[in-house]
Design an enzyme around this catalytic site. Structure first.
Site, PDB file in Angstrom:
ATOM      1  N   SER A 119       0.818  -1.078  -0.189  1.00  0.00           N
ATOM      2  CA  SER A 119       0.002  -0.092   0.081  1.00  0.00           C
ATOM      3  C   SER A 119       0.743   1.302  -0.158  1.00  0.00           C
ATOM      4  O   SER A 119       0.257   2.356  -0.229  1.00  0.00           O
ATOM      5  CB  SER A 119      -1.047  -0.076   1.161  1.00  0.00           C
ATOM      6  N   HIS A 140      -2.621  -3.052  -5.905  1.00  0.00           N
ATOM      7  CA  HIS A 140      -3.082  -2.583  -4.607  1.00  0.00           C
ATOM      8  C   HIS A 140      -4.458  -2.674  -4.441  1.00  0.00           C
ATOM      9  O   HIS A 140      -5.150  -1.958  -5.001  1.00  0.00           O
ATOM     10  CB  HIS A 140      -2.465  -1.208  -4.266  1.00  0.00           C
ATOM     11  N   GLU A 152      -5.363  -0.351  -7.364  1.00  0.00           N
ATOM     12  CA  GLU A 152      -4.467   0.376  -8.096  1.00  0.00           C
ATOM     13  C   GLU A 152      -3.220  -0.272  -8.728  1.00  0.00           C
ATOM     14  O   GLU A 152      -2.550  -1.268  -8.109  1.00  0.00           O
ATOM     15  CB  GLU A 152      -3.697   1.411  -7.179  1.00  0.00           C
ATOM     16  N   ASN A 190      -3.746   6.110  -0.771  1.00  0.00           N
ATOM     17  CA  ASN A 190      -3.231   6.244   0.585  1.00  0.00           C
ATOM     18  C   ASN A 190      -2.313   7.462   0.532  1.00  0.00           C
ATOM     19  O   ASN A 190      -2.407   8.114   1.838  1.00  0.00           O
ATOM     20  CB  ASN A 190      -2.291   5.202   0.894  1.00  0.00           C
TER      21      ASN A 190
END
Length: 283
Positions: A119, A140, A152, A190
């Site tokens: 992540s 991800h 992702e 994130n």
């Protein structure tokens, strides 16, 4: 490259979720972990998830049984030789991931794609761990994997066009929506989300409002489906802290300093839902 069999290393929260999604989508799955106990726990979790889908009429019993039959578990990395792609889904620790990636490279076919579910850790740096970094990429997924549609797809400097295209196609076959991302700490979601969560911890730490009031404020005032502190408990406070520490190291900017309260809760072992206690307590 046609992907038919998916290898997953790590039967924890993310790994068993990815295994469930892949098996339901019709892929054969090889799920690897270090102990039979970890594998049993992972399979029990995904079985419970499938049962809930059946009870809500979102999956029929025959599809559930077929999905479970597609999942093979093992502690032996050699079983990865039968896979077309291997997704590493271990704890967010660069040293651990590097060690696992080397084991994957030794066991997998030379033409198999290797992906990481990291992540926040650099895909370019992880790719440099293996001898053929052009076949390495980031995938991800988001927690809970069976419910959240986003993946992702992160290209490192070395990632080939063929690898990126094959993984994007796989993502869509899994019923997920991919977004292409250039390698950068935290990628897209994130990079935006975890600093916001960290700021919510500062607001709590400074006594501006209670946890319940902070979460209610963001749900009612920003239209968030879940408050940032409750979301931190769902993600895992240790994961949030790891991401902030990566940001601080890689960007060198003090705005990414983790809130002392977040660090203190992690030190106390209060990691959120997975330990039954984080910001909130869970029965």
């Amino acid at each position: 490259m046609k992907i038919q069999t998916v290898g997953i290393v790590g039967a924890g929260t993310m790994g068993n979720g990815i295994a469930q999604v892949a098996a339901v989508a019709g892929f054969s799955v090889v799920l690897i972990d270090v102990t039979d106990a970890a594998l049993a726990k992972g399979v029990a979790t995904l079985t419970g998830s499938l049962e809930r889908l059946v009870s809500k009429d979102k999956l029929d019993a025959s599809a559930r049984d077929a999905a479970l039959n597609r999942i093979e578990t093992s502690t032996d990395y050699a079983r990865l030789a039968a896979t077309d792609i291997v997704i590493e889904a271990a704890t967010e620790n660069a040293e651990l991931k590097n060690r696992i990636l080397k084991q994957i490279e030794e066991a997998a076919r030379p033409d198999a794609i290797i992906a990481s579910n990291t992540s926040s850790i650099s895909i370019t740096a992880l790719a440099a761990t293996i001898a053929t970094p052009e076949r390495f990429i980031g995938m991800h997924f988001f927690n809970p994997v069976p419910l959240l549609p986003l993946v992702e797809v992160i290209r490192g400097v070395q990632t080939s066009d063929e690898t990126a295209a094959a993984v994007r196609e796989l993502t869509e076959k899994l019923g997920k929506s991919p977004i292409g991302v250039r390698n950068s700490p935290g990628f897209v979601v994130n990079r935006v989300l975890v600093p916001m969560i960290n700021e919510a911890f500062y607001v709590l730490y400074e006594g501006v409002a209670s946890a319940e009031e902070i979460d209610a404020g963001m749900k009612l005032g920003a239209n968030h489906p879940i408050g940032p502190l409750a979301l931190a408990d769902l993600i895992g406070l240790d994961v949030c802290l790891s991401v902030m520490d990566v940001f601080l190291k890689d960007f060198g900017d003090s705005k990414y300093r983790a809130c002392p309260l977040l660090r203190e809760l992690v030190a106390a072992g209060r990691l959120g839902r997975k330990t039954k206690r984080g910001v909130y307590q869970y029965d």
